[in-house]
Design a protein around this motif. Structure first.
Motif, short mmCIF file in Angstrom:
data_model
loop_
_atom_site.label_atom_id
_atom_site.label_comp_id
_atom_site.label_asym_id
_atom_site.label_seq_id
_atom_site.Cartn_x
_atom_site.Cartn_y
_atom_site.Cartn_z
N GLU A 27 39.61 41.93 22.53
CA GLU A 27 40.13 40.83 21.71
C GLU A 27 39.42 39.53 22.06
O GLU A 27 38.79 39.41 23.12
CB GLU A 27 41.64 40.65 21.97
CG GLU A 27 42.48 41.89 21.65
CD GLU A 27 43.98 41.68 21.83
OE1 GLU A 27 44.73 42.17 20.98
OE2 GLU A 27 44.41 41.06 22.82
N TRP B 281 56.91 36.78 20.02
CA TRP B 281 55.85 36.87 19.01
C TRP B 281 56.44 37.21 17.64
O TRP B 281 57.40 37.97 17.54
CB TRP B 281 54.86 37.94 19.46
CG TRP B 281 53.60 37.99 18.65
CD1 TRP B 281 52.46 37.29 18.88
CD2 TRP B 281 53.36 38.79 17.49
NE1 TRP B 281 51.51 37.60 17.93
CE2 TRP B 281 52.04 38.52 17.07
CE3 TRP B 281 54.11 39.71 16.76
CZ2 TRP B 281 51.46 39.12 15.96
CZ3 TRP B 281 53.54 40.32 15.64
CH2 TRP B 281 52.23 40.02 15.26
N ASN C 63 50.95 31.87 21.71
CA ASN C 63 49.98 32.65 22.49
C ASN C 63 48.60 32.04 22.37
O ASN C 63 48.46 30.84 22.66
CB ASN C 63 50.08 34.17 22.29
CG ASN C 63 49.98 34.72 20.89
OD1 ASN C 63 50.89 34.56 20.10
ND2 ASN C 63 48.90 35.39 20.58
N SER D 135 44.17 35.00 15.49
CA SER D 135 43.26 34.11 16.23
C SER D 135 41.91 33.93 15.55
O SER D 135 41.46 34.77 14.78
CB SER D 135 43.05 34.64 17.64
OG SER D 135 44.24 34.41 18.37
N TYR E 176 44.53 34.49 29.70
CA TYR E 176 44.12 35.44 28.67
C TYR E 176 43.64 34.73 27.41
O TYR E 176 44.06 33.61 27.11
CB TYR E 176 45.30 36.36 28.30
CG TYR E 176 44.84 37.54 27.47
CD1 TYR E 176 43.90 38.44 28.00
CD2 TYR E 176 45.27 37.74 26.17
CE1 TYR E 176 43.44 39.50 27.24
CE2 TYR E 176 44.82 38.81 25.42
CZ TYR E 176 43.89 39.68 25.96
OH TYR E 176 43.42 40.73 25.22
N ALA E 177 42.76 35.44 26.69
CA ALA E 177 42.35 35.03 25.33
C ALA E 177 41.67 33.67 25.30
O ALA E 177 41.61 33.02 24.26
CB ALA E 177 43.55 35.04 24.38
N TRP F 18 50.18 39.69 28.41
CA TRP F 18 50.99 40.44 27.43
C TRP F 18 51.98 41.39 28.08
O TRP F 18 52.95 41.82 27.46
CB TRP F 18 50.07 41.21 26.48
CG TRP F 18 49.56 40.36 25.36
CD1 TRP F 18 48.27 40.01 25.09
CD2 TRP F 18 50.36 39.73 24.32
NE1 TRP F 18 48.20 39.21 23.97
CE2 TRP F 18 49.47 39.02 23.49
CE3 TRP F 18 51.73 39.69 24.04
CZ2 TRP F 18 49.92 38.29 22.38
CZ3 TRP F 18 52.17 38.95 22.94
CH2 TRP F 18 51.27 38.27 22.12
N ASP G 17 39.64 38.25 15.46
CA ASP G 17 39.38 37.13 16.37
C ASP G 17 37.96 36.59 16.27
O ASP G 17 37.23 36.50 17.27
CB ASP G 17 39.72 37.52 17.82
CG ASP G 17 41.13 38.08 17.96
OD1 ASP G 17 41.95 37.84 17.06
OD2 ASP G 17 41.41 38.76 18.97
N GLN H 275 48.12 30.20 18.44
CA GLN H 275 48.97 31.20 17.83
C GLN H 275 50.41 30.75 18.04
O GLN H 275 50.86 30.52 19.17
CB GLN H 275 48.73 32.57 18.48
CG GLN H 275 47.40 33.18 18.10
CD GLN H 275 47.38 33.68 16.68
OE1 GLN H 275 47.87 34.75 16.37
NE2 GLN H 275 46.84 32.87 15.78
C1 FRU Z 1 45.36 38.27 21.60
C2 FRU Z 1 45.82 38.64 20.22
C3 FRU Z 1 44.67 38.57 19.23
C4 FRU Z 1 45.37 38.35 17.93
C5 FRU Z 1 46.53 37.47 18.33
C6 FRU Z 1 47.77 37.72 17.52
O1 FRU Z 1 46.36 37.81 22.44
O2 FRU Z 1 46.40 39.93 20.23
O3 FRU Z 1 43.82 39.68 19.26
O4 FRU Z 1 44.54 37.73 16.98
O5 FRU Z 1 46.78 37.73 19.69
O6 FRU Z 1 48.76 36.77 17.82
#
Ligand code: FRU
Length: 482
Positions: free
Chosen positions: A204, A46, A21, A79, A283-284, A305, A153, A38
């Motif tokens: 996040e 996951w 991720n 993260s 995302y992220a 997600w 994060d 990740q």
């Molecule tokens: C975002 C998240 C972060 C967390 C990570 C865990 O996608 O939920 O907030 O650190 O993934 O894998």
């Protein structure tokens, strides 16, 4: 590189195998762009989080390296970010050989299953050999949990005016800023966000970035905040705020504030947010630190997600977006962040092709003069339709291919263009993704699609024409000797 049959992209970063991720710890050092991510090396869903690792000289061609960080007695490795400690503020390296320092969240899985609140806290690890070997700091955690369930994060940057490190942290429904002189001791500065933006889910993976306003010498600070769920197309997405940061607190720019509504929203009013990407699948994402130029270099996790763990890939799951360069522009009487593919990706552009020669990895450049419809299809009549009509851009993946893995996937995604005049649309098509850029990255939509065979036909209707159509070459991938 594997072929189309398993949807493996030809020019986007994917893990060699298993689950990936968020992008993590992006830092440039001695000619290498580091990408950590990740990673769960034992399954395609996951699980206990590690930091996978790859390096590149250009963000386009990648070398896979061994896993950088493994879970330990303090928890999974969630993260976070990485910086070069040039002045040896931490004392963990030296000025001649500065330490690379990764700042990440520890997540204690057993405590997370209980009523405990304090199962996430920040730790660091350092490397003295350019990121190959990582040593966990013995004084971890460096930022203990103050009694808040979602506390994670950390994105750290050097704040030149105050000569301190600033950590931007996602704390449930807001952002907290912390400062430090040495990356080891952290003090709370302030909070932002309770009153603003989208709160459909947990906040996040933030990032706080000083950016020059294009065409001026003004500067603003851009605060990226990913949110899950609550995104414009359902599930997870990344919103942003523009304002000032004075080393202590972030305040919204009054011109940008007009795009939002203060919370709580009045009856019948929707929370308003400004999104970095209007598609479902970015995302992220955060930016690189310490890159050698002034560019703001971004990469995101190309999934959502809502269905990330269900998409029909077998040996691996999830890709990153193309690396993008972010820039800040005045638009009307406010500001917008634009995203363009980094210039290094031009090396991927191959031969010009005819529209009957569309393949799994193609680039299309449309000149747009008004309402129009683009259809990408295959022999099984699976198709993506992209339509510009009534001031809206529609990305229709209802008939794009396999979608029965999750009920919300097959949908029409809408982007309101308001007054924006569309002149150009560029598409980067890979085995299972489309990245769509409006004008020079004024708006972006990143979307996953799972056709059973590649789209091989392209049709254009209405007021638009194809200006360029190219094959895209596969990226180069190598694997370091272990
Ligand atoms: C975002 C998240 C972060 C967390 C990570 C865990 O996608 O939920 O907030 O650190 O993934 O894998």
């Amino acid at each position: 590189v594997t072929g189309m049959e398993d949807y493996r992209p030809l020019y986007h970063f994917t893990p060699q195998e298993k689950w990936m991720n968020d992008p993590n710890g992006m830092v440039y050092y001695k000619g290498e762009y580091h990408l950590f991510y990740q990673y769960y090396p034992d399954d395609i869903v996951w699980g206990p989080m590690h930091w996978g690792h790859a390096v590149s000289s250009d963000m386009v061609n990648w070398e896979h390296l061994p896993i950088a960080l493994y879970p330990d007695s303090l928890g999974y490795i969630f993260s976070g970010s990485a910086v070069v400690d040039w002045k040896n503020t931490s004392g963990l390296g030296s000025e001649e050989n500065p330490a690379l320092i990764a700042i990440f969240t520890y997540h204690e899985p057993e405590a997370a299953e209980t009523d405990a609140l304090d199962f996430q806290y920040q730790g660091i690890a350092y490397s003295l050999d350019g990121g190959r070997e990582w040593i966990k700091y013995e004084g971890n955690p460096v930022l203990p949990n103050p009694g808040i369930r979602d506390f994670r994060d950390p994105k750290v940057r050097w704040h030149e005016p105050s000569q301190r490190w600033i950590m931007t942290l996602a704390v449930a429904d807001h952002i907290s800023f912390y400062s430090s002189e040495n990356l080891l001791d952290w003090n709370k500065e302030s909070d932002f966000g309770l009153e603003w933006g989208s709160h459909g889910g947990v906040w996040e993976c933030p990032d706080l970035i000083p950016m020059q306003v294009e065409g001026s010498d003004e500067q603003r600070w851009v605060l990226l905040v990913s949110i899950n769920p609550g995104g414009p197309q359902g599930g997870s997405a990344t919103q942003y705020f523009i304002g000032e940061f004075n080393g202590n607190a972030f305040t919204l720019d009054t011109a940008f504030e007009q795009n939002l509504l203060p919370r709580p929203a009045q009856e019948g009013e929707l929370e308003k947010a400004v999104w970095l990407d209007h598609g479902a699948d970015n995302y992220a994402g955060v930016t690189w630190s310490d890159n050698p130029d002034d560019r703001i270099l971004f990469i995101g996790w190309m999934s959502n997600w809502q269905y990330a763990q269900l998409v029909p890939t077998a040996s691996w799951r999830s890709a990153m977006t193309l690396p993008r360069s972010l820039s800040l522009h005045r638009e009307g009487d406010s500001f917008r962040v634009h995203s363009t593919v980094v210039q290094e990706a031009e090396q991927l552009l191959g031969a010009e092709i005819a529209k009957e020669e569309l393949g799994p990895a193609s680039y299309v450049d449309f000149q747009v003069n008004g309402d129009c419809l683009f259809t990408l299809s295959n022999d099984s009549n699976e198709k993506i339709q992209i339509q510009l009509t009534d001031g809206q851009l529609l990305f229709d993946r209802t008939k794009a291919g396999i979608s029965d893995f999750e009920e919300g996937f097959a949908a029409i995604h809408k982007l309101d263009l308001d007054e924006l005049q569309v002149e150009r649309i560029e598409l980067y098509l890979d085995a299972s993704s489309v990245e769509l850029f409006v004008n020079q990255g004024q708006r972006v939509m990143t979307e996953l699609v799972f056709p059973t065979t590649p789209y091989t036909k392209l049709e254009v209707e209405g007021q638009a024409r194809i200006k360029g159509l190219r094959r895209i070459k596969p990226m180069e991938l190598t694997v370091a000797n272990q």
